[in-house]
Write an enzyme that holds these catalytic residues in place. Structure first.
Site, PDB file in Angstrom:
ATOM      1  N   CYS A 112       0.668  -1.467  -0.168  1.00 17.72           N
ATOM      2  CA  CYS A 112       0.015   0.103  -0.065  1.00 17.72           C
ATOM      3  C   CYS A 112       0.921   1.164   0.024  1.00 17.72           C
ATOM      4  CB  CYS A 112      -1.166   0.067   1.301  1.00 17.72           C
ATOM      5  SG  CYS A 112      -2.187   1.175   1.340  1.00 17.72           S
ATOM      6  N   CYS A 223       7.644   3.463   5.564  1.00 19.86           N
ATOM      7  CA  CYS A 223       6.828   3.474   4.349  1.00 19.86           C
ATOM      8  C   CYS A 223       7.758   3.035   3.069  1.00 19.86           C
ATOM      9  CB  CYS A 223       5.912   4.745   4.014  1.00 19.86           C
ATOM     10  SG  CYS A 223       6.906   6.297   3.784  1.00 19.86           S
TER      11      CYS A 223
END
Length: 231
Positions: A112, A223
């Site tokens: 994601c 991330c």
């Protein structure tokens, strides 16, 4: 002995002048809707360097973050360009991950982040010699080796971290002394701001990044934007 607040500011401005301005490098500054990024815009303007500003539109941002972006544009007189994955990439991601996949599987969470952040980041950095980031050593164990300037091996360009040595107190002081607008989320207990599903307010005494991917171990809380490749 730790550096004084004034020395850290001078160090940041000098680094931008000497490492960016003197070499006439084409750079862009990352805006992730946090105080650090606003400070970087302020420092870059004080350094007198030419720079662009970009943000990553993940389609999962807080409404407060979008409002803050407009406020910062007006305050500094800059344009913040938004970059995003394509509609097709977002649709394929959502079909693969589903509503709760990021909580159940770390690989799905990283996928994601890859689609919503890394894919548009590659677009945002195209054509530049380097980029300016707001990461700091004090933020987390995953950022303990942050330097003022480093080579971003993931995107093959220079990366500048003017706030590398800033403490949490330094950030708050600079914002206050320079009357820079702050995101409304900070007053609601958010101390590190990202996408809405992956960010929560922190409790008193918690680390400032405790609210990011709070269901994962600290060493996984990135991330992918700021990871260093292992040597």
């Amino acid at each position: 002995m730790s550096q004084s607040y004034e020395i850290k500011i001078a160090e940041a401005i000098n680094a931008l002048q000497e490492l960016v301005g003197a070499k006439a490098l084409k750079v862009t500054l990352a805006f992730s809707h946090q105080s650090e990024d606003a400070i970087n815009i302020s420092l870059a303007q004080k350094a007198g360097i030419d720079f662009d500003v970009f943000t990553l539109e993940t389609h999962k941002l807080f409404e407060e973050s979008l409002a803050y972006q407009k406020e910062i544009e007006a305050f500094f007189g800059v344009e913040i360009k938004s970059f995003s994955a394509s509609d097709e990439e977002i649709k394929a991601l959502e079909e693969k991950v589903g509503e709760y996949g990021i909580f159940d599987d770390i690989n799905l969470r990283k996928e994601c982040c890859r689609v919503r952040k890394l894919v548009p980041l590659a677009k945002a950095l195209k054509g530049y010699h380097g980029w300016i980031s707001g990461i700091r050593i004090a933020q987390s164990i995953t950022r303990s080796d942050t330097k003022l300037m480093e080579f971003d091996d993931n995107f093959k360009l220079l990366k500048f971290n003017p706030l590398a040595h800033f403490s949490d107190e330094d950030v708050e002081r600079y914002m206050r002394e320079n009357d820079i607008p702050q995101s409304a989320l900070y007053a609601k207990g958010f101390k590190s701001i990202g996408c809405k599903p992956c960010t929560r307010a922190i409790k008193e005494g918690e680390d400032i990044r405790a609210g990011r991917w709070w269901w994962e171990n600290p060493e996984h809380k990135e991330c992918g934007l700021h990871l260093h490749k292992e040597k």
